[in-house]
Write a protein that holds these residues in place. Structure first.
Motif, PDB file in Angstrom:
ATOM      1  N   ILE A  52      12.784  53.519   6.027  1.00 30.43           N
ATOM      2  CA  ILE A  52      14.217  53.454   5.694  1.00 30.43           C
ATOM      3  C   ILE A  52      14.949  54.648   6.285  1.00 30.43           C
ATOM      4  N   GLY A  53      14.343  55.834   6.174  1.00 32.41           N
ATOM      5  CA  GLY A  53      14.977  57.040   6.693  1.00 32.41           C
ATOM      6  C   GLY A  53      15.148  57.006   8.200  1.00 32.41           C
ATOM      7  N   THR A  54      14.135  56.531   8.923  1.00 28.43           N
ATOM      8  CA  THR A  54      14.229  56.451  10.382  1.00 28.43           C
ATOM      9  C   THR A  54      15.335  55.496  10.807  1.00 28.43           C
ATOM     10  N   ALA A 254      18.980  50.627   4.637  1.00 28.21           N
ATOM     11  CA  ALA A 254      19.303  51.723   5.565  1.00 28.21           C
ATOM     12  C   ALA A 254      20.786  52.041   5.542  1.00 28.21           C
ATOM     13  N   ILE A 255      21.626  51.012   5.570  1.00 28.18           N
ATOM     14  CA  ILE A 255      23.078  51.227   5.511  1.00 28.18           C
ATOM     15  C   ILE A 255      23.456  51.858   4.181  1.00 28.18           C
ATOM     16  N   ALA A 256      22.797  51.398   3.105  1.00 24.44           N
ATOM     17  CA  ALA A 256      23.067  51.982   1.785  1.00 24.44           C
ATOM     18  C   ALA A 256      22.715  53.462   1.774  1.00 24.44           C
ATOM     19  N   ALA A 257      21.598  53.833   2.394  1.00 23.53           N
ATOM     20  CA  ALA A 257      21.198  55.239   2.444  1.00 23.53           C
ATOM     21  C   ALA A 257      22.238  56.082   3.160  1.00 23.53           C
ATOM     22  N   VAL A 258      22.790  55.544   4.247  1.00 20.31           N
ATOM     23  CA  VAL A 258      23.809  56.266   5.015  1.00 20.31           C
ATOM     24  C   VAL A 258      25.062  56.476   4.160  1.00 20.31           C
ATOM     25  N   VAL A 259      25.479  55.421   3.473  1.00 22.23           N
ATOM     26  CA  VAL A 259      26.708  55.493   2.665  1.00 22.23           C
ATOM     27  C   VAL A 259      26.511  56.411   1.460  1.00 22.23           C
ATOM     28  N   ILE A 260      25.371  56.267   0.782  1.00 20.03           N
ATOM     29  CA  ILE A 260      25.083  57.109  -0.374  1.00 20.03           C
ATOM     30  C   ILE A 260      25.050  58.579   0.034  1.00 20.03           C
TER      31      ILE A 260
END
Length: 321
Positions: A52-54, A254-260
């Motif tokens: 997810i991080g990558t 992945a998009i959620a991680a970016v937004v969070i």
């Protein structure tokens, strides 16, 4: 200058809030379950954050420009299949197969960039189309069956091996750290990073200043594609096989991680550190909810609520700015 300073302070505050949220979530699950606060589970959370991080790191560049990439999940699955094609079916040397897989991901990103920058197809539609293409090609090239790396155990060690002697710390986490450092340097210390922020802040003004926005957009999407290729390697190395149907849903996380992590969906703001914190929040939530035996459907509900809170926070931050 004043606006830029305020924007920087708001971004720092957002990252601090995200980090504080991570600590609170970790503390909650530590009290809720005796199986959560252990070294083994800590490394498991880090391990699950790698893919997810990558993906999220590459997506950070795209979202900062004001774009979006929906193809990263199925694109990752296609790259995983291509790693199997290169290394198992074509019997290429391991290093050559790895490089070819990463470059194949870059090719996918290049196609996305050309469709968006040259053909002027909206990012949502262009990457949605690529998502469907990648999903279909992954099934076609693999004959809808997994490709196993059983004859090349060194491949799986890329993810599950331990390069540090005597310490149970998976190589995949070290790969993520290195990738994050490289991405952070690219975003904050290079021309590409400056133009990424500039395009997202005001694309028209960037073009009027003499910068070839189309060229840099293509480069940014191609760069994001390289991270998709790397994620394909990491997930197939972790599983020991290239699974053609593994990618669905990863794009949302992945998009959620970016937004969070504080990157604005409207572009112009974001950081790699914030994205990593966002990815850790998602991994910690998933891990904790699984340990507490929360059904998968409720895990999705909780993750959706977290995303809504993150987006609403971004809206409030823009109003204050």
């Amino acid at each position: 200058m004043t606006t830029r300073v305020k924007s920087g302070e708001a971004g720092t505050l957002q990252r601090l809030l995200a980090f504080a949220s991570l600590i609170v979530i970790y503390a909650f699950f530590s009290f809720a379950s005796p199986f959560f606060f252990t070294y083994g589970n800590f490394t498991a959370i880090l391990f699950s954050t790698v893919v997810i991080g990558t993906l999220a790191i590459g997506t950070t560049f795209v979202i900062i420009t004001g774009g979006i990439d929906l193809s990263i999940g199925t694109g990752m699955a296609l790259c995983a299949v291509m790693s199997g094609v290169f290394i198992v079916n074509m019997d290429l040397p391991l290093v050559v197969g790895l490089v070819a897989t990463v470059l194949f991901g870059g090719l996918m990103g290049l196609v996305n960039g050309i469709n968006i920058a040259i053909l002027k197809i909206p990012p949502f539609i262009a990457t949605l189309a690529m998502m469907l293409v990648a999903e279909g090609l992954a099934l076609v090239l693999s004959n809808s069956a997994p490709i196993y790396f059983s004859d090349d155990p060194s491949y799986t060690k890329i993810s599950t091996g331990n390069i540090i002697p005597g310490v149970e710390f998976p190589n995949a986490v070290l790969v993520l750290i290195v990738v994050a450092v490289i991405a952070g340097v690219l975003l904050t210390k290079t021309v590409l990073g400056r133009y990424t922020y500039s395009i997202g802040s005001n694309e028209e003004a960037t073009a009027l200043s003499g910068i070839d926005v189309r060229k840099w957009k293509i480069a940014i999407y191609a760069l994001a594609g390289l991270f998709i290729g790397l994620a394909g390697i990491m997930i197939s190395a972790r599983l020991g096989s290239a699974q053609p149907a593994t990618g669905m849903g990863y794009e949302l996380q992945a998009i959620a991680a970016v937004v969070i992590g504080g990157t604005s969906l409207s572009g112009g703001k974001g950081s790699i550190v914030g994205t990593l914190i966002g990815a850790l929040i998602i991994s910690t939530l998933n891990n904790g909810l699984q340990i507490m035996s929360i059904p998968q459907e409720w895990q999705n509900v909780i993750l959706g609520c977290v995303i809504l809170v993150a987006v609403y926070t971004d809206i409030l931050r823009k109003k204050e700015a």
